[in-house]
Scaffold this motif. Structure first.
Motif, PDB file in Angstrom:
ATOM      1  N   TRP A 147       0.870  -1.173   0.000  1.00 25.21           N
ATOM      2  CA  TRP A 147       0.000   0.000   0.000  1.00 25.21           C
ATOM      3  C   TRP A 147       0.906   1.222   0.000  1.00 25.21           C
ATOM      4  O   TRP A 147       1.337   1.696   1.071  1.00 25.21           O
ATOM      5  CB  TRP A 147      -0.909  -0.008   1.230  1.00 25.21           C
ATOM      6  CG  TRP A 147      -2.022  -1.003   1.174  1.00 25.21           C
ATOM      7  CD1 TRP A 147      -3.318  -0.783   0.805  1.00 25.21           C
ATOM      8  CD2 TRP A 147      -1.940  -2.392   1.518  1.00 25.21           C
ATOM      9  NE1 TRP A 147      -4.058  -1.938   0.887  1.00 25.21           N
ATOM     10  CE2 TRP A 147      -3.234  -2.956   1.318  1.00 25.21           C
ATOM     11  CE3 TRP A 147      -0.917  -3.224   1.960  1.00 25.21           C
ATOM     12  CZ2 TRP A 147      -3.509  -4.287   1.553  1.00 25.21           C
ATOM     13  CZ3 TRP A 147      -1.181  -4.561   2.185  1.00 25.21           C
ATOM     14  CH2 TRP A 147      -2.466  -5.082   1.983  1.00 25.21           C
ATOM     15  N   PRO A 148       1.241   1.786  -1.152  1.00 18.15           N
ATOM     16  CA  PRO A 148       2.233   2.880  -1.209  1.00 18.15           C
ATOM     17  C   PRO A 148       1.632   4.227  -0.801  1.00 18.15           C
ATOM     18  O   PRO A 148       0.434   4.497  -0.978  1.00 18.15           O
ATOM     19  CB  PRO A 148       2.655   2.898  -2.684  1.00 18.15           C
ATOM     20  CG  PRO A 148       2.133   1.613  -3.267  1.00 18.15           C
ATOM     21  CD  PRO A 148       0.919   1.280  -2.485  1.00 18.15           C
ATOM     22  N   PHE A 149       2.516   5.086  -0.264  1.00 14.23           N
ATOM     23  CA  PHE A 149       2.158   6.456   0.108  1.00 14.23           C
ATOM     24  C   PHE A 149       3.300   7.371  -0.321  1.00 14.23           C
ATOM     25  O   PHE A 149       4.474   7.089  -0.060  1.00 14.23           O
ATOM     26  CB  PHE A 149       1.954   6.589   1.619  1.00 14.23           C
ATOM     27  CG  PHE A 149       0.863   5.729   2.180  1.00 14.23           C
ATOM     28  CD1 PHE A 149      -0.430   6.197   2.270  1.00 14.23           C
ATOM     29  CD2 PHE A 149       1.137   4.438   2.620  1.00 14.23           C
ATOM     30  CE1 PHE A 149      -1.440   5.393   2.782  1.00 14.23           C
ATOM     31  CE2 PHE A 149       0.145   3.640   3.138  1.00 14.23           C
ATOM     32  CZ  PHE A 149      -1.158   4.108   3.218  1.00 14.23           C
ATOM     33  N   ALA A 150       2.933   8.470  -0.944  1.00 19.12           N
ATOM     34  CA  ALA A 150       3.892   9.530  -1.248  1.00 19.12           C
ATOM     35  C   ALA A 150       3.545  10.749  -0.413  1.00 19.12           C
ATOM     36  O   ALA A 150       2.494  10.801   0.238  1.00 19.12           O
ATOM     37  CB  ALA A 150       3.845   9.868  -2.741  1.00 19.12           C
ATOM     38  N   GLU A 151       4.409  11.747  -0.415  1.00 19.57           N
ATOM     39  CA  GLU A 151       4.114  12.974   0.330  1.00 19.57           C
ATOM     40  C   GLU A 151       2.863  13.644  -0.196  1.00 19.57           C
ATOM     41  O   GLU A 151       2.166  14.341   0.555  1.00 19.57           O
ATOM     42  CB  GLU A 151       5.298  13.936   0.253  1.00 19.57           C
ATOM     43  CG  GLU A 151       6.463  13.559   1.134  1.00 19.57           C
ATOM     44  CD  GLU A 151       7.531  14.630   1.160  1.00 19.57           C
ATOM     45  OE1 GLU A 151       7.618  15.355   2.160  1.00 19.57           O
ATOM     46  OE2 GLU A 151       8.264  14.750   0.157  1.00 19.57           O
ATOM     47  N   PHE A 152       2.573  13.442  -1.479  1.00 26.15           N
ATOM     48  CA  PHE A 152       1.390  14.061  -2.066  1.00 26.15           C
ATOM     49  C   PHE A 152       0.195  13.109  -2.093  1.00 26.15           C
ATOM     50  O   PHE A 152      -0.776  13.348  -2.813  1.00 26.15           O
ATOM     51  CB  PHE A 152       1.692  14.569  -3.482  1.00 26.15           C
ATOM     52  CG  PHE A 152       2.347  13.550  -4.375  1.00 26.15           C
ATOM     53  CD1 PHE A 152       1.588  12.626  -5.075  1.00 26.15           C
ATOM     54  CD2 PHE A 152       3.718  13.522  -4.517  1.00 26.15           C
ATOM     55  CE1 PHE A 152       2.186  11.699  -5.902  1.00 26.15           C
ATOM     56  CE2 PHE A 152       4.334  12.605  -5.343  1.00 26.15           C
ATOM     57  CZ  PHE A 152       3.567  11.684  -6.041  1.00 26.15           C
ATOM     58  N   SER A 153       0.245  12.022  -1.323  1.00 27.05           N
ATOM     59  CA  SER A 153      -0.901  11.121  -1.215  1.00 27.05           C
ATOM     60  C   SER A 153      -1.864  11.661  -0.164  1.00 27.05           C
ATOM     61  O   SER A 153      -1.444  11.972   0.956  1.00 27.05           O
ATOM     62  CB  SER A 153      -0.447   9.714  -0.818  1.00 27.05           C
ATOM     63  OG  SER A 153       0.423   9.168  -1.786  1.00 27.05           O
ATOM     64  N   PRO A 154      -3.149  11.801  -0.481  1.00 29.14           N
ATOM     65  CA  PRO A 154      -4.098  12.317   0.517  1.00 29.14           C
ATOM     66  C   PRO A 154      -4.117  11.497   1.797  1.00 29.14           C
ATOM     67  O   PRO A 154      -4.266  12.052   2.891  1.00 29.14           O
ATOM     68  CB  PRO A 154      -5.444  12.248  -0.228  1.00 29.14           C
ATOM     69  CG  PRO A 154      -5.078  12.277  -1.679  1.00 29.14           C
ATOM     70  CD  PRO A 154      -3.773  11.560  -1.784  1.00 29.14           C
ATOM     71  N   GLU A 155      -3.960  10.175   1.683  1.00 28.30           N
ATOM     72  CA  GLU A 155      -3.969   9.342   2.890  1.00 28.30           C
ATOM     73  C   GLU A 155      -2.779   9.671   3.799  1.00 28.30           C
ATOM     74  O   GLU A 155      -2.917   9.696   5.024  1.00 28.30           O
ATOM     75  CB  GLU A 155      -3.930   7.857   2.507  1.00 28.30           C
ATOM     76  CG  GLU A 155      -5.139   7.390   1.724  1.00 28.30           C
ATOM     77  CD  GLU A 155      -4.977   7.565   0.227  1.00 28.30           C
ATOM     78  OE1 GLU A 155      -5.762   6.985  -0.532  1.00 28.30           O
ATOM     79  OE2 GLU A 155      -4.040   8.292  -0.190  1.00 28.30           O
ATOM     80  N   TRP A 156      -1.616   9.916   3.208  1.00 28.02           N
ATOM     81  CA  TRP A 156      -0.450  10.269   4.012  1.00 28.02           C
ATOM     82  C   TRP A 156      -0.644  11.630   4.683  1.00 28.02           C
ATOM     83  O   TRP A 156      -0.289  11.812   5.851  1.00 28.02           O
ATOM     84  CB  TRP A 156       0.796  10.284   3.136  1.00 28.02           C
ATOM     85  CG  TRP A 156       2.039  10.643   3.878  1.00 28.02           C
ATOM     86  CD1 TRP A 156       2.683  11.850   3.909  1.00 28.02           C
ATOM     87  CD2 TRP A 156       2.796   9.786   4.739  1.00 28.02           C
ATOM     88  NE1 TRP A 156       3.785  11.800   4.722  1.00 28.02           N
ATOM     89  CE2 TRP A 156       3.883  10.543   5.237  1.00 28.02           C
ATOM     90  CE3 TRP A 156       2.668   8.455   5.122  1.00 28.02           C
ATOM     91  CZ2 TRP A 156       4.825  10.011   6.115  1.00 28.02           C
ATOM     92  CZ3 TRP A 156       3.603   7.912   5.986  1.00 28.02           C
ATOM     93  CH2 TRP A 156       4.663   8.691   6.467  1.00 28.02           C
ATOM     94  N   VAL A 157      -1.224  12.569   3.955  1.00 25.79           N
ATOM     95  CA  VAL A 157      -1.501  13.890   4.530  1.00 25.79           C
ATOM     96  C   VAL A 157      -2.472  13.757   5.701  1.00 25.79           C
ATOM     97  O   VAL A 157      -2.315  14.412   6.748  1.00 25.79           O
ATOM     98  CB  VAL A 157      -2.066  14.828   3.450  1.00 25.79           C
ATOM     99  CG1 VAL A 157      -2.603  16.104   4.067  1.00 25.79           C
ATOM    100  CG2 VAL A 157      -0.995  15.153   2.416  1.00 25.79           C
ATOM    101  N   ALA A 158      -3.467  12.867   5.568  1.00 22.40           N
ATOM    102  CA  ALA A 158      -4.423  12.663   6.661  1.00 22.40           C
ATOM    103  C   ALA A 158      -3.745  12.042   7.874  1.00 22.40           C
ATOM    104  O   ALA A 158      -4.020  12.432   9.028  1.00 22.40           O
ATOM    105  CB  ALA A 158      -5.562  11.769   6.178  1.00 22.40           C
ATOM    106  N   ILE A 159      -2.829  11.077   7.641  1.00 24.13           N
ATOM    107  CA  ILE A 159      -2.099  10.468   8.758  1.00 24.13           C
ATOM    108  C   ILE A 159      -1.268  11.522   9.475  1.00 24.13           C
ATOM    109  O   ILE A 159      -1.271  11.625  10.715  1.00 24.13           O
ATOM    110  CB  ILE A 159      -1.210   9.326   8.243  1.00 24.13           C
ATOM    111  CG1 ILE A 159      -2.070   8.148   7.762  1.00 24.13           C
ATOM    112  CG2 ILE A 159      -0.249   8.853   9.323  1.00 24.13           C
ATOM    113  CD1 ILE A 159      -1.274   7.036   7.098  1.00 24.13           C
TER     114      ILE A 159
END
Length: 840
Positions: A82-94
């Motif tokens: 399940w990848p996350f980048a700095e510009f992934s909304p899920e990562w921003v929410a975390i």
């Protein structure tokens, strides 16, 4: 609830923020909405078991792009990301939840079910040849998390790409361009931070009403689990619940269903025992072209948009100019200014709110590349996609093997990088020797972090060149290799012993012995050598023995650079050579064309191996009396009776000269027997000639016999292929007598037979360098009466060559040669006739 900060559209329920995975516009919108709503809990699309890993996102050493890796404990190769980048909304929410002290939870289907379903999906995909893994909703706004989104069955309807449908409805032929216009290029000054989510939810409502599950049957089960987690959060935190998920799932999460109905969908799901952790990811693996289902076309560009919301075009084209300057292309500030103006003009002409990637790409092509696409390939690879590699802290859960690997990478200063690079190693140094052993051990474990490459500089045995590139999938390979041991050394040793026992051929075992020496695994060698001796004793196929010998001899020749004891290999190598000497001539008789070509390769390999074996200091062990083996050691496997180990140790008086002489006797037997295929007879003559064991006059006589009128043209052409094939053709350039024999034979081939021999000759001479072919053509252009054949029979002198060597001119070169080689220090030219005769 405070209605001034909570949207009226969600007064009666949770705040559903539908997003597109890995979208900078969505990420900024999520952050703005969370700042405005201030929810009591944030629920995020992702595997439920990963809740314990969320606090690690606050660690400054955890730098995106990263991915949640789930793998089955019983089968680590069964995994999902399940990848996350700095510009992934899920990562921003975390990150927002951690910064504001708000609980955050993953609510998607547990990885235990995902991996169990993935296995069944893979089996069905292989059987029914369905859509590749991750194809589906991956490109759409509601795509699942990449590798975990596998197709479930063959009865699903055609998959729907939500972005493509919405873009088509809006009159766009490119979904990416439509998404950029409506989301990524939105200005930050909108008054209602929830308006874009409401609009996107309305669009998804229409799509779900029209297409249902859209061909994503597993989504129904995933959404049932999300609804159950959402209800549980509502009971604990009330309505102040924010959900960040793919926009495709928003209508399903708002749907009115019963708890019993949702639990029924989840009843009886298969599951496996799993383990989860954070692993580094790369921008390249976020790209759709890598096969990632939720991938995007331009992760580097999206990362730039996320980090440079102000003046993004100017900043982007400045970065492009910097890259092109590093590649020695002429780019000035004026180029950047002109490219920015052109991109803005193109955006106005195309009716776009801001210049996008297509406008900047066209500007780069026109201004920086003068209309050429050549610089665009570099810009796309290095900037539009990029090679950014994330980092994971030591505190993240990991298998013991991964921890040991990380420790060694740090101690050897061998940092994983996403960008491919070459590493030159000098094995005489402790650090480089340790790096070499680590890379070889990882290769033995199937972790292909480094691939050996050809050195551009020194060709000494103390040099190694590696091509390194860290891929996220290597984390899975490390987890798989963890079953062999808790350290790299222990795992590599256990894997080598297991591979030796299961090896299918003698050549596999010898190659494994070489790997053990390169990887520094002396404790695994006894078992490998015992298996090698047993296999060699039972294998009567000369081809197998010939395949096995080169790797064994390379180990003897080069193992001493790493300080490895190779004495046990000497007896086995000599035993293999002895058996090859005896069995090769009978094995070469009555072979067809393909088999003869294969055997020719074996003959070349054995010839090289014998030369190395005779020159290897470790090979001196075969000179002693029976039972002495290599030095005073008994070769491993000697207890096998008549095995290769005992036989090799008992080669009486088989010194280096004896080995060469015996091999030359085998080559003479091959060259003189008419029952041998022509390609083997010709090759044997050539090897003897190159080795100085055959005079050129004798080689010419044998060629004359092979090319006599009584020899069938096909056999004669095969003899020529064996003799002059390889070596670059310089032999014919420098020995015009041999060239004359070939020319005379070729001109005498009957017309009806010429078409049969032409493919063989074309294959032979086409392999020569262009300069060699041109020289041969010039020599032959003089005609048979003026060159080769005529002068060879009349005793005429070849142009450029004297009848006898001029020793005076040759001696004049010696002072310079000795000076270059440093044999006598500075050469005193007063003791000689100076260098006056050099140019005479």
């Amino acid at each position: 609830m405070n209605d001034t900060r909570w949207p009226k559209a969600y007064d009666s329920g949770p705040l559903l923020l539908g997003v597109r995975h890995h979208g900078p516009g969505s990420a900024r919108a999520v952050r703005t909405a969370l700042d405005a709503a201030r929810p009591a809990v944030v629920l995020i699309e992702g595997p439920s078991e990963a809740d314990a890993l969320i606090p690690l996102a606050a660690d400054p050493d955890l730098r995106p792009p990263v991915a949640l890796l789930a793998h089955a404990l019983d089968d680590p190769g069964r995994s999902a990301f399940w990848p996350f980048a700095e510009f992934s909304p899920e990562w921003v929410a975390i990150r927002w939840a951690l910064e504001h002290g708000v609980p955050a939870h993953f609510i998607d289907l547990p990885a235990a079910h995902t991996l169990a379903w993935k296995e069944s999906a893979d089996e069905k995909e292989e059987k029914e040849k369905e859509t590749p893994a991750g194809a589906g909703a991956g490109a759409g706004a509601g795509a699942g998390a990449g590798a975990a989104d596998e197709p479930l069955g063959s009865e699903e309807q055609v998959r729907v790409d939500p972005l493509a449908v919405l873009a088509e409805a809006a009159g766009y032929d490119d979904p990416e361009r439509w998404w950029e216009d409506v989301v990524e290029h939105r200005g930050p000054g909108e008054r209602d931070p929830f308006a874009p989510f409401a609009a996107l939810a309305e669009a998804m409502d229409a799509l779900r009403e029209r297409y249902g599950a859209g061909g994503h049957a597993r989504d129904l089960v995933r959404e049932a689990h999300m609804r159950l987690r959402l209800r549980a959060a509502g009971k604990e935190f009330g309505d102040e619940v924010a959900v960040v998920c793919g926009a495709w799932h928003v209508p399903a999460l708002r749907a009115r269903t019963t708890v019993a109905a949702d639990r029924t969908l989840l009843k009886g799901l298969p599951r496996v025992r799993t383990d989860l952790t954070w692993v580094p990811w790369t921008h390249r693996r976020l790209a759709r072209s890598s096969g990632y289902g939720a991938g995007i076309d331009s992760p580097g560009w999206y990362g730039h948009l996320f980090h440079a919301p102000d003046r993004p075009v100017e900043r982007w084209l400045t970065e492009v100019a910097r890259l092109l300057r590093e590649e020695d292309r002429i780019v000035s500030c004026a180029h950047v200014i002109e490219a920015v103006r052109l991109a803005e003009t193109l955006a106005v002409l195309r009716g776009r709110p801001l210049p996008g990637l297509s406008e900047t790409t066209d500007a780069v092509r026109a201004v920086f590349g003068d209309g050429s696409d050549v610089p665009l390939a570099l810009v796309h690879d290095r900037l539009v996609v990029g090679d950014v590699l994330g980092e994971v802290p030591e505190s993240a859960p990991a298998v013991p093997l991964q921890r040991d690997l990380t420790r060694q990478q740090r101690s050897l200063r061998l940092r994983p990088e996403a960008l491919e690079r070459e590493l030159e190693l000098d094995l005489r140094g402790d650090t480089d020797a340790g790096r070499s052993r680590l890379l070889h051990r990882l290769r033995l474990l199937g972790v292909g972090w480094g691939e050996p490459a050809r050195s551009r500089g020194s060709t000494g045995t103390f040099r190694e060149t590696w091509r390194l590139r860290w891929e996220p999938e290597l984390s899975v390979r490390v987890a798989e290799a963890g079953v062999w041991g808790t350290t790299v050394l222990a795992a590599a040793q256990a894997r080598a012993e297991a591979d030796a026992t299961a090896a299918g051929s003698l050549a596999d075992v010898t190659a494994l012995a070489e790997q053990c020496l390169l990887a520094g695994l002396p404790d695994a060698l006894p078992l490998v050598m015992r298996v090698l001796a047993d296999r060699a004793a039972l294998d009567a196929d000369v081809g197998h023995l010939a395949q096995a010998l080169p790797a064994l001899v390379r180990s003897l020749r080069y193992g001493d650079v790493r300080g490895t004891d190779t004495g046990a290999l000497a007896g086995v190598a000599a035993g293999l050579a002895e058996r090859i000497f005896v069995g090769l001539p009978p094995a070469c008789a009555a072979l067809d064309g393909d088999a003869a070509q294969e055997m020719r390769g074996h003959v070349d390999a054995v010839h090289t191996a014998v030369g190395l074996l005779a020159e290897t200091p470790a090979g001196a062990g075969v000179r002693g009396a029976p039972g002495t083996g290599a030095g005073a050691k008994e070769p491993a496997g000697a207890e096998a009776g008549d095995g290769a180990g005992a036989k090799g140790a008992a080669v009486s008086g088989a010194g280096s000269g004896d080995l060469r002489d015996r091999w030359r006797a085998v080559l003479r037997a091959l060259s003189s027997r008419d029952s041998m295929p022509g390609v083997l007879r010709g090759r044997a003559v050539r090897l003897l000639l190159d080795d100085g064991a055959l005079r050129s006059e004798e080689a010419a006589r044998l060629m004359g016999l092979a090319l006599s009128p009584g020899t069938p043209p096909a056999d004669a052409a095969a003899w020529i292929e064996g003799f002059v094939g390889g070596g670059g053709g310089l032999l014919l350039v420098h020995d015009e007598r041999l060239l004359g024999l070939v020319d005379g034979w070729l001109t005498g081939v009957p017309t009806e037979a010429f078409t049969d021999v032409l493919p063989l000759l074309r294959r032979t001479f086409a392999a020569y360098e262009p300069g060699v072919r041109r020289t041969l053509g010039e020599l032959l252009r003089r005609g048979p009466g003026d060159t080769v054949a005529g002068r060879a029979t009349q005793g005429a002198v070849t142009p450029g060559f004297a009848a006898e060597p001029d020793t005076g001119r040759a001696d004049a070169v010696l002072p310079v040669l000795r000076l270059l080689l440093g044999l006598d220090g500075v050469y005193d030219t007063a003791d000689d006739d100076s260098l006056a005769g050099v140019g005479a």
